[in-house]
Every structure is written in structure tokens, then in C-alpha cells.
Design an enzyme around this catalytic site. Structure first.
Site, PDB file in Angstrom:
ATOM      1  N   HIS A  29      85.126 -17.024  40.643  1.00  0.00           N
ATOM      2  CA  HIS A  29      84.991 -16.597  42.210  1.00  0.00           C
ATOM      3  C   HIS A  29      84.319 -17.855  42.871  1.00  0.00           C
ATOM      4  O   HIS A  29      84.102 -18.770  42.243  1.00  0.00           O
ATOM      5  CB  HIS A  29      84.075 -15.446  42.314  1.00  0.00           C
ATOM      6  CG  HIS A  29      82.442 -15.435  42.249  1.00  0.00           C
ATOM      7  ND1 HIS A  29      81.675 -14.807  42.712  1.00  0.00           N
ATOM      8  CD2 HIS A  29      81.875 -16.158  41.467  1.00  0.00           C
ATOM      9  CE1 HIS A  29      80.325 -15.165  42.413  1.00  0.00           C
ATOM     10  NE2 HIS A  29      80.451 -16.251  41.682  1.00  0.00           N
ATOM     11  N   CYS A  67      77.707 -22.654  44.503  1.00  0.00           N
ATOM     12  CA  CYS A  67      78.555 -21.707  44.620  1.00  0.00           C
ATOM     13  C   CYS A  67      79.688 -21.499  45.436  1.00  0.00           C
ATOM     14  O   CYS A  67      80.741 -20.760  45.483  1.00  0.00           O
ATOM     15  CB  CYS A  67      77.491 -20.307  44.803  1.00  0.00           C
ATOM     16  SG  CYS A  67      76.261 -20.161  43.800  1.00  0.00           S
ATOM     17  N   HIS A  76      84.050 -21.205  40.306  1.00  0.00           N
ATOM     18  CA  HIS A  76      83.210 -21.381  39.029  1.00  0.00           C
ATOM     19  C   HIS A  76      83.452 -19.910  38.490  1.00  0.00           C
ATOM     20  O   HIS A  76      84.159 -19.086  39.007  1.00  0.00           O
ATOM     21  CB  HIS A  76      81.733 -21.844  39.342  1.00  0.00           C
ATOM     22  CG  HIS A  76      80.913 -20.793  39.926  1.00  0.00           C
ATOM     23  ND1 HIS A  76      81.113 -20.682  41.321  1.00  0.00           N
ATOM     24  CD2 HIS A  76      79.998 -19.866  39.540  1.00  0.00           C
ATOM     25  CE1 HIS A  76      80.327 -19.712  41.915  1.00  0.00           C
ATOM     26  NE2 HIS A  76      79.686 -19.297  40.879  1.00  0.00           N
ATOM     27  N   HIS A  82      82.019 -16.150  35.801  1.00  0.00           N
ATOM     28  CA  HIS A  82      81.002 -15.650  35.018  1.00  0.00           C
ATOM     29  C   HIS A  82      81.474 -14.613  33.949  1.00  0.00           C
ATOM     30  O   HIS A  82      82.713 -14.124  34.162  1.00  0.00           O
ATOM     31  CB  HIS A  82      80.117 -14.634  35.865  1.00  0.00           C
ATOM     32  CG  HIS A  82      79.435 -15.571  36.987  1.00  0.00           C
ATOM     33  ND1 HIS A  82      78.182 -16.173  36.820  1.00  0.00           N
ATOM     34  CD2 HIS A  82      79.419 -15.644  38.254  1.00  0.00           C
ATOM     35  CE1 HIS A  82      77.910 -16.939  37.980  1.00  0.00           C
ATOM     36  NE2 HIS A  82      78.623 -16.381  38.806  1.00  0.00           N
ATOM     37  N   ASP A 128      89.499  -8.249  35.463  1.00  0.00           N
ATOM     38  CA  ASP A 128      89.014  -8.909  34.059  1.00  0.00           C
ATOM     39  C   ASP A 128      90.185 -10.095  34.177  1.00  0.00           C
ATOM     40  O   ASP A 128      91.302  -9.960  34.304  1.00  0.00           O
ATOM     41  CB  ASP A 128      89.271  -8.113  32.879  1.00  0.00           C
ATOM     42  CG  ASP A 128      88.991  -8.824  31.891  1.00  0.00           C
ATOM     43  OD1 ASP A 128      87.985  -9.850  31.751  1.00  0.00           O
ATOM     44  OD2 ASP A 128      89.454  -8.470  30.790  1.00  0.00           O
ATOM     45  N   HIS A 129      89.621 -11.167  33.875  1.00  0.00           N
ATOM     46  CA  HIS A 129      90.424 -12.692  33.683  1.00  0.00           C
ATOM     47  C   HIS A 129      91.247 -12.771  35.221  1.00  0.00           C
ATOM     48  O   HIS A 129      92.208 -13.435  35.163  1.00  0.00           O
ATOM     49  CB  HIS A 129      91.452 -12.515  32.657  1.00  0.00           C
ATOM     50  CG  HIS A 129      90.861 -12.722  31.291  1.00  0.00           C
ATOM     51  ND1 HIS A 129      90.085 -11.885  30.562  1.00  0.00           N
ATOM     52  CD2 HIS A 129      90.808 -13.950  30.409  1.00  0.00           C
ATOM     53  CE1 HIS A 129      89.711 -12.596  29.380  1.00  0.00           C
ATOM     54  NE2 HIS A 129      90.039 -13.664  29.370  1.00  0.00           N
ATOM     55  N   GLU A 159      75.381 -10.505  36.924  1.00  0.00           N
ATOM     56  CA  GLU A 159      76.253 -11.566  37.247  1.00  0.00           C
ATOM     57  C   GLU A 159      75.794 -12.689  36.026  1.00  0.00           C
ATOM     58  O   GLU A 159      76.749 -13.511  35.581  1.00  0.00           O
ATOM     59  CB  GLU A 159      75.927 -12.318  38.371  1.00  0.00           C
ATOM     60  CG  GLU A 159      76.996 -13.038  38.847  1.00  0.00           C
ATOM     61  CD  GLU A 159      77.014 -13.428  40.468  1.00  0.00           C
ATOM     62  OE1 GLU A 159      77.651 -12.769  41.270  1.00  0.00           O
ATOM     63  OE2 GLU A 159      76.054 -14.198  40.800  1.00  0.00           O
TER      64      GLU A 159
END
Lengths: 138, 138, 138, 138, 138, 138
Positions: E17, E36, E42, E44, E82-83, E127
Site C-alpha cells: 500500500h 509511507c 511498500h 506489510h 491478499d497479495h 499492521e
């Protein structure tokens, strides 16, 4: 030559077991294994860390695809041990005490021939957060 | 008036269980509980977080001595559940399915009357790192 | 020949310490050790992972009973270090700086002669979740 | 002679990446890497355990000051990787697939020449709690 | 009346994100969100704890079968996140900044109508190991 | 109206302390506090989870920037407690026993007036992995 890296996948399984040597009397089992010899079994959430070493493939950047390793652990270990009573449901522990030491060696025997790339180099089995065993094939 | 603080002690126990409703057929149990209904049981490392709320004693600085809370959990819960088969060794689960929900409520019944200072306000039971239940007495 | 397995027990202790070389001036200690040289000490929850390697006994299925290993760690290490000020309460650190490195080597010296089966092969000391040291006797 | 101890510092970074071999077609990348080949990237909280072995300095009691090790990891690794897209923001991964294997080897190349005391002996990179790789320089 | 218990399932997903408000200038985004706001994103490893409260069913001993809860989280949340790159791949975050706060509220909106027994009472989104948010529907 | 979310930041500090009531005799302190009354102190790695509740700002997507919360914890708590002896170095504990209960209440008093957006709603202090306290301002 490509560098050699160790790849580790952690798996989980839940099982019941009883520490018990069928060649001994009940009294001897109780003396040696204490509450772990409870005839009706107790159980654990086991963690299993399986490590494979090998050269990094220049095309994929993988030693082996960790998804393949995950699937091999499911096929060769979890299918046999997860949600089982190790003494009663697993033929390999019918006559062998399912201590962490004996389980980790058995997992090695199931997994070593199945690794398609690289070489199995270490298995760690966590019986609890404070008790673990490690086998490197020797 | 002294501030009200919640004190939590985490305890551990290892147990075997089988999810099973004796009023149902084997087929019905297998359908509802899947591999958790394995007749020979499976098992877990349970974590139990017991929380007591109360005013801070001005002399000791404690709500209650956490060593006392630790000893109460051992006496009232671990002595009954640790290294046991919940279905077979624990009378309270002879006819009650030992799901996490039913275990946490039973722990409350054992512990609530025994707390000497403050009041039991929450029990959390971890069956695995990803499955947990919480009971606050309601 | 039975396989060789490494068995590890994790223990915990809580201690205060101060990083301090008595041969140096206060200014030199402050310069080298920063806040860790605070004269009134600070402290840690230490984790200690003690690993013993050996053949698996065919009767018990153990390298050594992990309960025995737990008791040896309590007798030889925790009894000396738990709830202590390492600099002031532990003779071995009266003149030796209680860094993680020096503590882990001292634990080895206490434990190595006491292991009844197999051989001490590794001790890991965690000072925090991010700082750890490992000693293998060399 | 002073004992040889291994000191480990754990660091964290957050990064996005895409598993992707630019020499292959999109279809081939999707077939080999599955959802990890998503063109818009996904990401991880990486943990990095950097281990240095060396003799314990008799004056400080350190192999090397772990604060120095922490600062070196920040300068040589985190400054390059933290809060970055590994494929797009890091020149070393412009043409090299940022798999865990390739990242851990690259971290070694950045860190090994910078260690001022002792010798870099192991780097472990955790991509998730269940997937990790380890490199020892070979 | 049966007791009311809260059941929690922990799920994981990996995503990229970028913190970014499209109504602001790039300079304003960089000033407010710092690293950020990196345009290339980047990422998580997110943990998501989903809690459902309800009466314990006397037949099953469940509030709801935690396997059902696991499957609902996969269907309603993981399949979407996800992914993925949250900003680019998830329509709900095309115009909404994918902060932890906004993600947790969105997960609630996806999950609340789908819970078949009991009631969604809390979602916690981690996070990182040190940054988390919690939403209870208010 | 924007949803209300709770944001939590976890911080760490290392400190020494001694459980001790100066109004009591040494014998009374030893009887009540056991090894925790050791005159030379012991210590802990404390974790501190600070939770702030508030509406989500539509511009930033934040309740408050968690980096701001991190900095406030450093300024108001860690600067006072990290690498200190709580009894000897912290005026607030000169006459107040530094139990976990008293520490968590004191952290609240330091932090509550400093929160710039939203409202402090909960502080959890972990003294060990098994002992924790929670304060919500009451």
C-alpha cells in the site's frame, strides 16, 4: 556458481499422544514418564520447521518454491499426524514411543526422499514454546 | 479512592480432546466436527489468560499478588486439565462437548468463587495461535 | 546405531545489571556503555535456550528427560541469576562485566559439567526480543 | 584466549515486491509465481537477523557493541529497503527477482565488508512467520 | 440460557500500500505521510483478528464453527486483499487512503452482514507487531 | 459521522525495580514480596501498549498519526523509565512501590494530558510474557 541458501517452512499440527513403552509395566511407565504416561493421552500444538539447502536457481530465484515445500509437508507429514492420536492412529508409533525425539526422526524419514531440489538439512519440532528438538540426519 | 486495575496471569496446559456429542450418531459427529471427532482424540497446548479487576491496595501496590493468582489457577484449573484427556478424565466434560467455548465457561465456574481480592472479569482461552475464545461471565 | 538429536529447553529469568568496567573511570564507562552504565542498574527478562545433543535412548525415546534438563537449569543457573542484581549479587560478575556475552559463557561453565546424558552443544541467551547471543563452547 | 560468541541483532523493514523474471512472458511469470507475480506488487514485514561471531573483548565484554551492529544494519540495509518497492526502488533488484533467497544474499554483500569486529557468519530473513531463509556466505 | 462467549479467528494477508490522499499535492502527501507516501508502495504482513459473540449452541458447543468463520474471512476479506496492492487493486481504496484505520472499518463492512450466527463485535488489524487498530462498529 | 477506531502503539523499555514498601520492616517486605524484595533489585523488559480512541480524520485516514503517538510515548514515558532503576531514579516511585499496577497508572497520568487527538482509553503493561496489567482510567 550460485550461492547456497537454506529455506525453512514452518508447519503446524495438533495431536494427542502418550509417552509409553509397551515393554514396561504400567508402574514403570508411570515412574519414568509421570503425567505424560496418562493412559487416556494428552496433546500438543506442534510446530515443525523443515529446512532445505541448495543453490539458488537463476531463473526463479528459488532454492525450491516454498509452496512446493509446504505441500510436501502436508502430504508426507500433516496428512499422517494432524488431528491424530500418535500412539493409536500412526503405525510408525504403534511400537515406538512418540517422544519429540522419535517424531522428529520419523518426519525426516518421511520427508528426505521427497525433496525435489536441494537437500533436507534440518528439522526442528516444537512440542511446546519451551521444549523443542532438532535433527540433522545423523 | 484507589484506581481500578485489571491484572492478568497467563497459564499453560496440554490436553487431549475429541469434539463429540454423545447424543448423536458417529456419522453425525463426523459430519459436524470433521477430523476433530477422531475417536482416538487429538490435542493442544492451551494458553489461559485469567483477568481480575480491583482497586490497588495502598500497602502492597497489588490488586492481588499475581503469585496468588498463579497458584489459584494451578489449583482450580491446571490440576484438573493439564496432561489429561478432557472427555475421559474430566467429569465436567463426560457429557459436555469440550469445545473451547465450553472449556472457558467451565474454567470461569471453577475460578470465580476462589478469587480472594478483586473480581474475575475475563478469561481468554487460546486453543491454537489462531483460535481463541473469551468469556466475561454473561 | 540410534540417531543423534538435539534437545532444547527454554528457561526464563529476570535480573538487573549495569554494564560497567571497574578498571575504567565513570566517564569512560558512560562513554562506552551509554545508558547501560546507569549506576542504579536497569534490567531484563532473559530467555535462555539450553541445547543438549545425544543418541536417542531406545527404552525411553529420550536423549535426556527434558524435565531433568529443566531442573538442572534451575539448580545451576536460575538459582544464581533469577531476581538478582548480576553485578552485586553474583560473585562471578563482581569483577566481570555482565554483558550478554559474558553471561552466556558463564552459564556454559555452570551447566556443561552437570549434563548427565548427551553433551551440551549450544546456549542461546536473549537479552531482549532483538538482541541475543549464542555460545557453543569454543 | 577469549571465548568465541555469536551476537545477533534483529531488525525490521516493510517493503513491497513482486516475484517476476523480466526474461519471461507475463504468462510464464503468472504460472511460476502465482499471486506473487501480481503486477501491482504485494508486501511484507520482513525480519532480518544478522549474526556476527568473534572473541569477547576483555575490556568491554562485547564481541562488538550491538548498538554499532544496529546502526550498521540501518545504514547498509534498512536505508535501502525499508518502505521501498524492491523491484522499482532498489537498483540491485531491477534485473534480479527479489525472492527471499536473493534478498538475503544481497544483504550479506552489503553487510559483510562493513563489520568492524568479528565476522559476519549468518543472516536469516523472515518473509512471514512461516517462511524464512538463511545464508552463511557459501 | 446459554452463556455468551466471544470467538476469535486470526487470519493473515500480505499486501502493498501507499499512504496517499489524491486530493493533495505530492509535496503535501510527502510532508504528512513521510516514507509511507513512497509512490512505488511498500507493504506489510497484516494480521486480522475477527471476533464474533453469541450464545453457545447446546448441541455443538460452538458459538459458530470456527472453520466457518475462517472460510468467511477468506471469502470476504482475504480474496480481496491478499497479495494485492491496496491502492491499485481494491476498488474500495481507489479514493480512500488505505490506512490501518480505513482498512479495519472496510473489513467490518464486508464481514458484518455475512456472519451466520452470533454477531460481529470486534476486528483488530495488526499492521506491524507494534502498530494495531481495533474497530467495534461504532 | 466518521467511525471511531482505537489505535494502539506498543513500546518497550528495560528497567530495574524492587518491590518494597518503605513503611514496613525488611522482614515484612521479604515476607510479602519474596525474591521481588531483593535489596539490589532485579529487572524486566517491559512492553507498554498505549491505546487512543477517536474518529478517523477524513483527510489523513488517521485517528492520530501513530508516529506522533510513538514520539509522545518516548517523550512522556520512555525518557523517564527506560534503562532506569524505578525505585531510585524515578521520583514518582521514591515513595510508591513500583508494582506493575502502580507503573501503569503513573503512565496514564503522564500520557493522558498529552494526547493531541482522540482520547487515551487503555494502557496495558506487560511485566513478563505471563504477567500483565491493564488500566482504563477508572
Amino acid at each position: 556458481m550460485s550461492p547456497t541458501v537454506v529455506v525453512t517452512r514452518r508447519a503446524h499440527f495438533n495431536a494427542a499422544h502418550r509417552l509409553f513403552n509397551p515393554a514396561w509395566s504400567d508402574a514403570e511407565n508411570a515412574r519414568v514418564f509421570g503425567p505424560c504416561a496418562n493412559p487416556n493421552a494428552h496433546g500438543h500444538n506442534y510446530n515443525l520447521d523443515v529446512s532445505v539447502a541448495g543453490g539458488v536457481d537463476p531463473g526463479t530465484g528459488f532454492v525450491l518454491d516454498i509452496k512446493v515445500l509446504k505441500d510436501l509437508i502436508e502430504e508426507h507429514v500433516l496428512r499422517r499426524l494432524d488431528h491424530r492420536n500418535l500412539n493409536l492412529d500412526v503405525p510408525e508409533f504403534a511400537a515406538t514411543n512418540p517422544t519429540a525425539e522419535n517424531i522428529v526422526v520419523q518426519c525426516w524419514r518421511w520427508l528426505a526422499p521427497a525433496i525435489p531440489a536441494g537437500k533436507l538439512v534440518r528439522i526442528v519440532l516444537w512440542e511446546t514454546d519451551r521444549n523443542l528438538v532438532e535433527y540433522t540426519g545423523g
